[in-house]
Design an enzyme around this catalytic site. Structure first.
Site, short mmCIF file in Angstrom:
data_model
loop_
_atom_site.label_atom_id
_atom_site.label_comp_id
_atom_site.label_asym_id
_atom_site.label_seq_id
_atom_site.Cartn_x
_atom_site.Cartn_y
_atom_site.Cartn_z
N ASP A 47 -5.80 -8.13 1.42
CA ASP A 47 -5.95 -9.57 1.19
C ASP A 47 -6.84 -9.83 -0.01
O ASP A 47 -6.58 -10.73 -0.82
CB ASP A 47 -6.55 -10.24 2.43
CG ASP A 47 -5.67 -10.12 3.66
OD1 ASP A 47 -4.46 -9.93 3.50
OD2 ASP A 47 -6.21 -10.21 4.79
N ASN A 107 0.86 -1.18 0.00
CA ASN A 107 0.00 0.00 0.00
C ASN A 107 0.90 1.23 0.00
O ASN A 107 2.12 1.13 0.10
CB ASN A 107 -0.98 -0.02 1.17
CG ASN A 107 -0.29 -0.03 2.53
OD1 ASN A 107 0.74 0.61 2.74
ND2 ASN A 107 -0.85 -0.77 3.48
N LEU A 108 0.30 2.41 -0.12
CA LEU A 108 1.10 3.62 -0.27
C LEU A 108 2.00 3.86 0.94
O LEU A 108 3.16 4.27 0.78
CB LEU A 108 0.19 4.83 -0.50
CG LEU A 108 0.90 6.16 -0.78
CD1 LEU A 108 1.77 6.05 -2.02
CD2 LEU A 108 -0.13 7.28 -0.93
N SER A 109 1.49 3.60 2.14
CA SER A 109 2.31 3.80 3.34
C SER A 109 3.52 2.88 3.35
O SER A 109 4.63 3.30 3.68
CB SER A 109 1.46 3.56 4.60
OG SER A 109 0.43 4.52 4.70
N GLU A 110 3.30 1.61 2.99
CA GLU A 110 4.41 0.65 2.93
C GLU A 110 5.42 1.04 1.86
O GLU A 110 6.63 0.93 2.05
CB GLU A 110 3.85 -0.76 2.66
CG GLU A 110 3.02 -1.32 3.81
CD GLU A 110 2.22 -2.55 3.42
OE1 GLU A 110 1.87 -3.33 4.32
OE2 GLU A 110 1.91 -2.71 2.22
#
Length: 477
Positions: free
Chosen positions: A264, A195-198
């Site tokens: 998921d 995701n963007l944060s990761e």
């Protein structure tokens, strides 16, 4: 034209990763405890759902694909509950039981759809021998079309490189939902889905889409990935592949109640679609639609084929997306009743590139709705030659329909869209390149109806032909 769902019943997917049990206690609150300043919940309902990698496997099974799951559990009630819940939804479990550790369990207490507290029961599975998991992967490789590694940093994936190697040697694509900032451990994967944060935790804060693309492509090169999909919440998804233009897909979520397990669902639908024989672009399209469904549900959830089909076709049913000529006429009539200005353009759009995206965005700014008419495969072959199109009609339309600038996508069989344009009669007809307005197919009909015809410039240096030549040149090296 209707978008066809993948043949999920043909697909076999193995999920390996951190499995866990999600427990939910529901009940009303009517008073504060006399023992401490906390609400008292009168538990009236208890629910148990597979979580983590188990939720990925459940998402795959819910689509009708064959879903296998390998992970680490304890020997306890939670493991038995997890196995039973998965068996009930046709997930074939092959757990490695570790008697010294408990099954990872997360207990959530909710009242009036609000989560009051979460309690985690886990120790992690550090130091557990990974060989039994390698053996299970090796046994499954001959009967699957994709391997998913679902990483929650709980200890099941301490030997990721070995797992990637086993799958790649067998010609099976490896999709990974990453955790943490050490992407070196995922080197050589087919697809990463942070995701963007990761993603930003690894590459740094990105100011705009251009920076996401630039840093994402560097990440692909650095870790020898085949592709990278960055999920961006309300901003949708961005797919990056070497030698291809970025594909930005806007979110399809109408209402967001809970993002638990959305990642998921995304990787589960991606894997099942790829294992069905579809392209990565198509897989992302269906995964994006599925994500829009699942965030509208509370807790970890799955998407059924019916829900996915409704989501994919929902844009057409509400007047947007890929549609037939008759559906388009109805959508245009409804738009005109709302006082909206309809813009129309056409082309082959064989390999979508930055020039196309920029052109379509500029065309969309000229009105309220944008129609893109696309040459059929036979029409393209007559126009461009025997080696074209590279991408068949349905794939080209799916990709165009995923663009934020595009409202409606329709196909035509003739050499030009003149008949189609005469039937639609847009308020503004646009074409890119060095045409004169009177040379554009359909211009006379549009002018006769009081409409406008405009020629827009293409972005310099962008050409499908040049992209094809570069790919051919690189493949000859």
């Amino acid at each position: 034209m209707k978008v066809t769902l993948p043949e999920f019943e043909r697909a076999g997917v193995l999920v390996v990763g951190d499995v866990m049990l999600d427990r939910y206690w529901y009940g009303p609150t009517s008073r504060i405890s006399p023992e401490a300043p906390v609400p008292v919940v009168k538990v009236e309902n208890i629910e148990e759902r597979p979580g983590g990698a188990a939720n990925v496997a459940m998402n795959i099974a819910s689509l009708g694909a064959t879903s296998r799951l390998v992970g680490l559990t304890g020997i306890d009630d939670a493991a038995r509950a997890l196995s039973q819940a998965l068996a009930n939804v046709n997930v074939k479990c092959d757990f490695v039981s570790v008697p010294t550790h408990p099954t990872i369990t997360k207990l959530r207490v909710l009242s009036r759809n609000q989560q009051l507290i979460r309690l985690d029961f886990e120790e992690g599975f550090s130091g557990v021998d990974p060989q039994p998991m390698h053996e299970r992967i090796q046994q499954a490789l001959g009967s699957i079309g994709a391997l998913v590694l679902s990483d929650y940093a709980k200890g099941a994936l301490t030997s990721v490189q070995t797992m990637i190697r086993l799958a790649r040697e067998a010609g099976v694509p490896v999709l990974i939902d990453p955790k943490g900032t050490d992407f070196e451990r995922y080197r050589g994967a087919t697809l990463l889905t942070p995701n963007l944060s990761e993603f930003e935790a690894v590459v740094g804060k990105c100011q705009d889409e251009a920076q996401i693309v630039e840093r994402g492509m560097k990440l692909i090169a650095e870790f020898e990935l085949s592709a990278l999909l960055v999920t961006r919440s309300e901003q949708g998804m961005t797919l990056l592949q070497p030698g291809r233009p970025p594909l930005h897909m806007p979110t399809q979520a109408q209402e967001v109640y809970d993002v638990t397990g959305a990642g998921d669902t995304v990787i589960g639908v991606l894997a099942a679609t790829l294992a069905s024989g579809n392209t990565l672009e198509e897989a992302c399209y269906f995964a994006n639609a599925a994500a829009g469904v699942v965030v509208g549900k509370l807790g970890t959830s799955t998407v059924s084929p019916v829900e996915l089909e409704n989501a994919v076709r929902g844009r057409a049913e509400t007047g947007f997306g890929v549609m037939s000529e008759e559906e388009l006429k109805q959508a245009v009539a409804a738009a005109r009743k709302r006082g909206e200005k309809v813009v129309m353009t056409n082309g082959v759009f064989d390999i979508l590139h930055a020039g196309h995206v920029s052109y379509l965005a500029n065309a969309r700014k000229l009105g309220d709705r944008l129609i893109v008419a696309v040459n059929s495969d036979a029409s393209t072959k007559r126009l461009k030659g025997e080696t074209r199109p590279v991408n068949p009609l349905e794939q080209r339309m799916i990709v165009l329909g995923a663009l934020e600038a595009v409202d409606w996508v329709v196909s035509f069989e003739e050499d030009t869209p003149q008949r189609l344009i005469a039937g639609i009669l847009p308020d503004l007809l646009v074409k890119g390149g060095d045409y004169k307005p009177e040379q554009i197919a359909g211009s006379e009909e549009v002018w006769a109806n009081g409409g406008e015809v405009l020629v827009l410039n293409f972005e310099d240096g962008c050409s499908t032909t040049n992209i094809i030549k570069k790919i051919q040149k690189d493949s000859d090296k």
